[in-house]
Design a protein around this motif. Structure first.
Motif, mmCIF file in Angstrom:
data_model
loop_
_atom_site.group_PDB
_atom_site.id
_atom_site.type_symbol
_atom_site.label_atom_id
_atom_site.label_comp_id
_atom_site.label_asym_id
_atom_site.label_seq_id
_atom_site.Cartn_x
_atom_site.Cartn_y
_atom_site.Cartn_z
ATOM 1 N N ALA A 3 -6.046 -3.392 -16.818
ATOM 2 C CA ALA A 3 -7.330 -2.744 -16.569
ATOM 3 C C ALA A 3 -7.814 -3.017 -15.144
ATOM 4 N N ALA A 4 -7.602 -4.254 -14.679
ATOM 5 C CA ALA A 4 -8.012 -4.595 -13.313
ATOM 6 C C ALA A 4 -7.213 -3.784 -12.293
ATOM 7 N N LEU A 5 -5.918 -3.657 -12.541
ATOM 8 C CA LEU A 5 -5.098 -2.826 -11.648
ATOM 9 C C LEU A 5 -5.593 -1.386 -11.642
ATOM 10 N N GLY A 6 -6.073 -0.951 -12.797
ATOM 11 C CA GLY A 6 -6.599 0.406 -12.893
ATOM 12 C C GLY A 6 -7.855 0.628 -12.072
ATOM 13 N N GLU A 7 -8.489 -0.464 -11.686
ATOM 14 C CA GLU A 7 -9.681 -0.355 -10.853
ATOM 15 C C GLU A 7 -9.338 -0.115 -9.386
ATOM 16 N N LEU A 8 -8.092 -0.395 -9.035
ATOM 17 C CA LEU A 8 -7.669 -0.218 -7.641
ATOM 18 C C LEU A 8 -7.267 1.231 -7.402
ATOM 19 N N SER A 9 -7.317 1.636 -6.155
ATOM 20 C CA SER A 9 -6.798 2.961 -5.807
ATOM 21 C C SER A 9 -5.281 2.942 -5.989
ATOM 22 N N PRO A 10 -4.659 4.092 -6.202
ATOM 23 C CA PRO A 10 -3.198 4.097 -6.382
ATOM 24 C C PRO A 10 -2.453 3.426 -5.230
ATOM 25 N N GLY A 11 -2.933 3.610 -4.013
ATOM 26 C CA GLY A 11 -2.255 3.016 -2.859
ATOM 27 C C GLY A 11 -2.322 1.499 -2.869
ATOM 28 N N HIS A 12 -3.493 0.954 -3.160
ATOM 29 C CA HIS A 12 -3.633 -0.508 -3.225
ATOM 30 C C HIS A 12 -2.853 -1.070 -4.408
ATOM 31 N N ARG A 13 -2.945 -0.368 -5.546
ATOM 32 C CA ARG A 13 -2.228 -0.823 -6.743
ATOM 33 C C ARG A 13 -0.728 -0.842 -6.488
ATOM 34 N N LEU A 14 -0.234 0.224 -5.890
ATOM 35 C CA LEU A 14 1.195 0.341 -5.634
ATOM 36 C C LEU A 14 1.680 -0.788 -4.732
ATOM 37 N N THR A 15 0.945 -1.048 -3.679
ATOM 38 C CA THR A 15 1.346 -2.109 -2.752
ATOM 39 C C THR A 15 1.371 -3.460 -3.456
ATOM 40 N N PHE A 16 0.334 -3.724 -4.232
ATOM 41 C CA PHE A 16 0.258 -5.003 -4.937
ATOM 42 C C PHE A 16 1.395 -5.148 -5.950
ATOM 43 N N VAL A 17 1.634 -4.108 -6.712
ATOM 44 C CA VAL A 17 2.670 -4.176 -7.759
ATOM 45 C C VAL A 17 4.056 -4.340 -7.138
ATOM 46 N N LEU A 18 4.320 -3.594 -6.084
ATOM 47 C CA LEU A 18 5.634 -3.715 -5.438
ATOM 48 C C LEU A 18 5.853 -5.128 -4.917
ATOM 49 N N ARG A 19 4.777 -5.750 -4.464
ATOM 50 C CA ARG A 19 4.904 -7.106 -3.936
ATOM 51 C C ARG A 19 4.995 -8.141 -5.068
ATOM 52 N N GLU A 20 4.027 -8.111 -5.963
ATOM 53 C CA GLU A 20 3.900 -9.208 -6.928
ATOM 54 C C GLU A 20 4.782 -9.032 -8.166
ATOM 55 N N TYR A 21 5.023 -7.817 -8.566
ATOM 56 C CA TYR A 21 5.839 -7.600 -9.761
ATOM 57 C C TYR A 21 7.294 -7.287 -9.420
ATOM 58 N N ASN A 22 7.507 -6.595 -8.323
ATOM 59 C CA ASN A 22 8.868 -6.205 -7.971
ATOM 60 C C ASN A 22 9.461 -7.080 -6.876
ATOM 61 N N GLY A 23 8.630 -7.894 -6.240
ATOM 62 C CA GLY A 23 9.128 -8.851 -5.259
ATOM 63 C C GLY A 23 9.660 -8.233 -3.985
ATOM 64 N N LEU A 24 9.178 -7.047 -3.623
ATOM 65 C CA LEU A 24 9.646 -6.415 -2.387
ATOM 66 C C LEU A 24 9.002 -7.085 -1.168
ATOM 67 N N SER A 25 9.746 -7.113 -0.088
ATOM 68 C CA SER A 25 9.213 -7.638 1.170
ATOM 69 C C SER A 25 8.248 -6.612 1.766
ATOM 70 N N TYR A 26 7.491 -7.035 2.767
ATOM 71 C CA TYR A 26 6.559 -6.099 3.419
ATOM 72 C C TYR A 26 7.322 -4.903 3.986
ATOM 73 N N LYS A 27 8.468 -5.175 4.582
ATOM 74 C CA LYS A 27 9.266 -4.098 5.182
ATOM 75 C C LYS A 27 9.737 -3.112 4.108
ATOM 76 N N GLU A 28 10.201 -3.657 2.985
ATOM 77 C CA GLU A 28 10.664 -2.781 1.895
ATOM 78 C C GLU A 28 9.515 -1.949 1.338
#
Lengths: 194, 191
Positions: free
Chosen positions: B131-156
């Motif tokens: 629900a908290a993720l749903g409060e973020l804009s898609p762009g912010h959510r996507l960046t956060f999820v790719l980093r924290e859940y998928n472990g991508l580097s900033y470059k990736e």
């Protein structure tokens, strides 16, 4: 950021120190910058507190991430080209009699015609259910003996029907995205959320 | 390993494609789940993404890694799904999701979006995070999820989302700040 330090641009961009703090927490800070920041963290309780907040959020997320279940959904891509096996037992049970009946009744020469007929009937049935004129809007791809039929339906999204048409057999590989149980049969059980 | 499997897949070897997918399906599923807030929707989107990948293999020339390419397709499917979802009344959608994901009625948030504080009261960390993720804009959510859940580097993340490194950092900073506010009730429990 290790190789190319980046400063955000724009009036609303957060302070670069704050960004460096996040980059440090993510292991993205260049070694020299990391050392300098570590010295400041040791000397500045307020900065240390903000860093701890980042780590605390990470622990919360990690508690969720660590127990996310693996993907258990349909795997239409995992179908061998021989067409003799399907991954999902529910689908296999539904398809085997259909495939055997078709194989027994039709000669290889008729297989391609039958494939087209099945696809058309599926599209027509869906169109009639929706009160639309029947039709086949798009055959998205045909390669390696596999045809992918895509059907757009109002209020029902997109349905995809994959069919294999080898010389001696006819197999509907997968039908997905549809809401017509009588047509497509039961799908694999969903992973229940924990 | 991906490169050889991609080449075999491009020659029509579905077994090779199956192996490729096996290696990446959980990551794509988790990305879709956290982007959409629903495992059911995520399964649909992952299916669509892999079918798109299968159909588009001929146009993949290896300029990026297969993984990055697959992430882009999945992100595209997620954003498409969100756009379609916006056409439905939000309360109706979340009412349905809450009903479905609670096993048919245990937790039903009638006529409202499941706010993080409500979910927290229910003691459900996952529901609160979604629900908290749903409060973020898609762009912010996507960046956060790719980093924290998928472990991508900033470059990736920059490669997948098509934005600059600075934007990745800025979005990550904002997303974390917002989530810290929304999930404050869970910190003492987990720390």
């Amino acid at each position: 950021m290790k190789n190319s330090p980046t400063s955000p641009k724009g009036r609303d961009a957060p302070a670069s120190e704050e960004l460096r703090l996040h980059a440090y927490a993510d292991g993205e800070l260049a070694p020299g910058e990391a050392s300098a920041l570590e010295e400041r963290l040791a000397a500045d309780p307020e900065l240390r507190s903000r860093y701890e907040q980042i780590l605390a959020l990470r622990r919360v997320v990690e508690a969720d991430r660590a127990v996310l279940p693996p993907y258990r959904g349909p795997r239409p891509w995992a179908v061998p080209l021989s067409g003799t096996e399907l991954v999902a037992p529910e689908w296999r049970q539904w398809l085997i009699p259909f495939r055997e009946a078709v194989a027994a009744l039709l000669s290889p020469a008729w297989a391609r015609v039958a494939a087209a007929g099945v696809a058309f009937l599926a599209a027509a049935a869906m169109g009639l259910r929706q009160g639309q004129a029947p039709g086949i809007p798009a055959v998205a791809a045909t390669s390696a003996g596999v045809a992918v039929l895509s059907v757009e339906l109002p209020e029902a999204g997109t349905g995809v029907c994959m069919m294999q048409v080898p010389e001696e057999n006819l197999t509907v590989l997968w039908v997905t995205g549809l809401t017509y149980p009588s047509l497509v049969g039961p799908g694999p059980a969903e992973e229940a959320p924990s | 390993m991906d490169r050889q499997l991609v080449q075999r897949s491009q020659r029509g070897d579905l077994e090779a494609f199956s192996q490729l997918v096996e290696a990446h399906q959980d990551a794509m599923y988790h990305l879709a789940w956290k982007m959409l807030g629903s495992p059911t929707d995520a399964a649909d989107v992952v299916q669509e993404a892999f079918l798109r990948a299968l159909r588009g293999l001929g146009e993949f020339h290896g300029k990026s890694s297969f993984r990055t390419w697959l992430y882009r397709i999945t992100v595209h499917c997620c954003l498409n799904h969100l756009r379609h979802r916006q056409r439905r009344p939000e309360a109706e959608y979340f009412d349905e999701v809450a009903h479905t994901e609670a096993g048919g009625g245990e937790i039903r948030l009638q006529g409202q979006v499941p706010r993080p504080d409500t979910a927290a009261e229910l003691g459900d960390l996952r529901a609160a995070i979604d629900a908290a993720l749903g409060e973020l804009s898609p762009g912010h959510r996507l960046t956060f999820v790719l980093r924290e859940y998928n472990g991508l580097s900033y470059k990736e993340i920059a490669d997948v989302t098509g934005v600059s490194l600075g934007t990745v950092m800025s979005r990550l900073h904002y997303a974390r700040k917002r989530l810290q506010q929304l999930l404050v009730e869970f910190k003492p429990e987990v720390c």
